[in-house]
Every structure is written in C-alpha cells, then in structure tokens.
Write a protein that holds these residues in place. Structure first.
Motif, PDB file in Angstrom:
ATOM      1  N   UNK A  71      23.727  26.595  25.194  1.00  0.00           N
ATOM      2  CA  UNK A  71      24.645  27.729  25.361  1.00  0.00           C
ATOM      3  C   UNK A  71      24.709  28.518  24.063  1.00  0.00           C
ATOM      4  N   UNK A  72      24.916  29.812  24.204  1.00  0.00           N
ATOM      5  CA  UNK A  72      25.189  30.665  23.057  1.00  0.00           C
ATOM      6  C   UNK A  72      23.961  31.297  22.450  1.00  0.00           C
ATOM      7  N   UNK A  73      24.218  32.266  21.579  1.00  0.00           N
ATOM      8  CA  UNK A  73      23.127  32.915  20.863  1.00  0.00           C
ATOM      9  C   UNK A  73      22.625  32.024  19.734  1.00  0.00           C
ATOM     10  N   UNK A  74      21.564  32.449  19.062  1.00  0.00           N
ATOM     11  CA  UNK A  74      20.947  31.620  18.029  1.00  0.00           C
ATOM     12  C   UNK A  74      21.846  31.356  16.829  1.00  0.00           C
ATOM     13  N   UNK A  75      22.916  32.111  16.669  1.00  0.00           N
ATOM     14  CA  UNK A  75      23.832  31.886  15.546  1.00  0.00           C
ATOM     15  C   UNK A  75      25.184  31.352  15.988  1.00  0.00           C
ATOM     16  N   UNK A  76      25.211  30.740  17.155  1.00  0.00           N
ATOM     17  CA  UNK A  76      26.409  30.042  17.642  1.00  0.00           C
ATOM     18  C   UNK A  76      25.965  29.138  18.785  1.00  0.00           C
ATOM     19  N   UNK A  77      25.254  28.097  18.422  1.00  0.00           N
ATOM     20  CA  UNK A  77      24.534  27.245  19.368  1.00  0.00           C
ATOM     21  C   UNK A  77      25.359  26.041  19.798  1.00  0.00           C
ATOM     22  N   UNK A  78      25.269  25.723  21.078  1.00  0.00           N
ATOM     23  CA  UNK A  78      25.760  24.446  21.594  1.00  0.00           C
ATOM     24  C   UNK A  78      24.597  23.836  22.370  1.00  0.00           C
ATOM     25  N   UNK A  79      24.170  22.654  21.963  1.00  0.00           N
ATOM     26  CA  UNK A  79      23.099  21.922  22.645  1.00  0.00           C
ATOM     27  C   UNK A  79      23.705  20.643  23.222  1.00  0.00           C
ATOM     28  N   UNK A  80      23.504  20.448  24.521  1.00  0.00           N
ATOM     29  CA  UNK A  80      24.091  19.293  25.185  1.00  0.00           C
ATOM     30  C   UNK A  80      22.987  18.529  25.908  1.00  0.00           C
ATOM     31  N   UNK A  81      22.740  17.317  25.465  1.00  0.00           N
ATOM     32  CA  UNK A  81      21.830  16.425  26.179  1.00  0.00           C
ATOM     33  C   UNK A  81      22.655  15.721  27.243  1.00  0.00           C
ATOM     34  N   UNK A  82      22.140  15.719  28.461  1.00  0.00           N
ATOM     35  CA  UNK A  82      22.923  15.200  29.583  1.00  0.00           C
ATOM     36  C   UNK A  82      22.155  14.155  30.380  1.00  0.00           C
ATOM     37  N   UNK A  83      22.930  13.406  31.133  1.00  0.00           N
ATOM     38  CA  UNK A  83      22.418  12.419  32.080  1.00  0.00           C
ATOM     39  C   UNK A  83      22.935  12.807  33.459  1.00  0.00           C
ATOM     40  N   UNK A  84      22.063  12.743  34.446  1.00  0.00           N
ATOM     41  CA  UNK A  84      22.488  13.053  35.810  1.00  0.00           C
ATOM     42  C   UNK A  84      23.447  11.976  36.302  1.00  0.00           C
ATOM     43  N   UNK A  85      24.662  12.370  36.578  1.00  0.00           N
ATOM     44  CA  UNK A  85      25.679  11.467  37.103  1.00  0.00           C
ATOM     45  C   UNK A  85      25.456  11.271  38.606  1.00  0.00           C
ATOM     46  N   UNK A  86      25.281  12.412  39.301  1.00  0.00           N
ATOM     47  CA  UNK A  86      25.001  12.372  40.742  1.00  0.00           C
ATOM     48  C   UNK A  86      24.646  13.778  41.207  1.00  0.00           C
ATOM     49  N   UNK A  87      24.135  13.862  42.402  1.00  0.00           N
ATOM     50  CA  UNK A  87      23.914  15.166  43.032  1.00  0.00           C
ATOM     51  C   UNK A  87      24.339  15.050  44.485  1.00  0.00           C
ATOM     52  N   UNK A  88      24.745  16.172  45.063  1.00  0.00           N
ATOM     53  CA  UNK A  88      25.179  16.171  46.452  1.00  0.00           C
ATOM     54  C   UNK A  88      25.104  17.585  47.013  1.00  0.00           C
TER      55      UNK A  88
END
Length: 147
Positions: A71-88
């Motif tokens: 998320x965000x532009x190159x000068x205000x970055x948020x990087x989130x590594x995630x795990x799939x909890x579930x899908x439906x």
C-alpha cells in the motif's frame, strides 16, 4: 529525508488507519508471478480481497497460501506479508460482504457467483517513508505486533 522519524507505535497507528480508510487500493503479489491492483477491506484484523475464483491471483493464492500486499506511494510504504486464512464465495459471507461493501465503492456480491472473498492474516508488516525510517520498519513478525 523526512523531518520527523515516526516511532513504531505511530507507524502502527498510521498503518491501521490506512487499512481502515475508505477505498483502500493495493498491489497484491502472489506466486506465479502475479502482481495485480485490488481494492481491499480491513475486517476483524484481516485483509479481505474480492476477485473471481478463476483469476490467476485467486488460483495462485489458494494454491500457495501466501501473498504480499503493498500500500502507498514509494515514500510512504506499507508492505504486508500474509497467509491465506480462508476463502469463500461472496454469497456465503454476509458479514464479510457488509464490511467490504461498507468500506469500499463497490459490492462484490453483485459481481456474480464466481466471485470469492480471500481472507488474509497478516504475518509480517513493515512501514517506512524514507531512508531514515528503514531502521525499525518491521512492525509485526510471525503474526505478532512488536509494539
């Protein structure tokens, strides 16, 4: 470089505020390689994606169970590594559907029966603005906030 280096606590607060803001657009990377722009929702400490079940992103995420959300532009970055909890299917998730539609500018439950929600649990979160915030950028590790 920015004038004020944010504390980890402030970065966490900024990250949660951005995730809860209206219409959050993000880049989602899965194995494949696939990198796509998707609108996300933040619901019960999870990232919620909505996409067609047969999309390369959905297929890859279901197969590998992992994704990176940026998320965000190159000068205000948020990087989130995630795990799939579930899908439906979107039709089987009224509470998630309400939360997603309430945060965003469209309702995937109107997109047809092939649409699904992918519920992602954050595993690692990093946030930084410029080089002066690289140190201390990791806010969550192994699913636990460091603050």
């Amino acid at each position: 470089m920015s004038d004020v280096v944010r504390t980890r606590a402030q970065r966490k607060a900024d990250t949660l505020a951005r995730l809860a803001a209206p219409v959050v657009d993000a880049w989602v990377a899965t194995d494949g390689p696939y990198l796509v722009p998707l609108t996300v929702a933040w619901h019960e400490d999870r990232i919620v994606l909505a996409t067609d079940r047969e999309s390369p992103t959905a297929r890859s995420l279901i197969a590998t169970g992992r994704a990176r959300v940026g998320l965000g532009p190159t000068r205000d970055v948020i990087m989130i590594d995630t795990v799939l909890d579930r899908w439906l299917p979107v039709s089987e998730a009224p509470g998630i559907g309400e939360a997603y539609a309430g945060q965003n500018d469209w309702d995937p439950r109107t997109a047809g029966p092939s649409y699904i929600f992918l519920i992602l649990r954050p595993d690692r979160v990093q946030a930084w603005r410029e080089v002066d915030e690289i140190r201390g950028r990791t806010l969550m590790r192994d699913g636990a906030w460091l603050i």
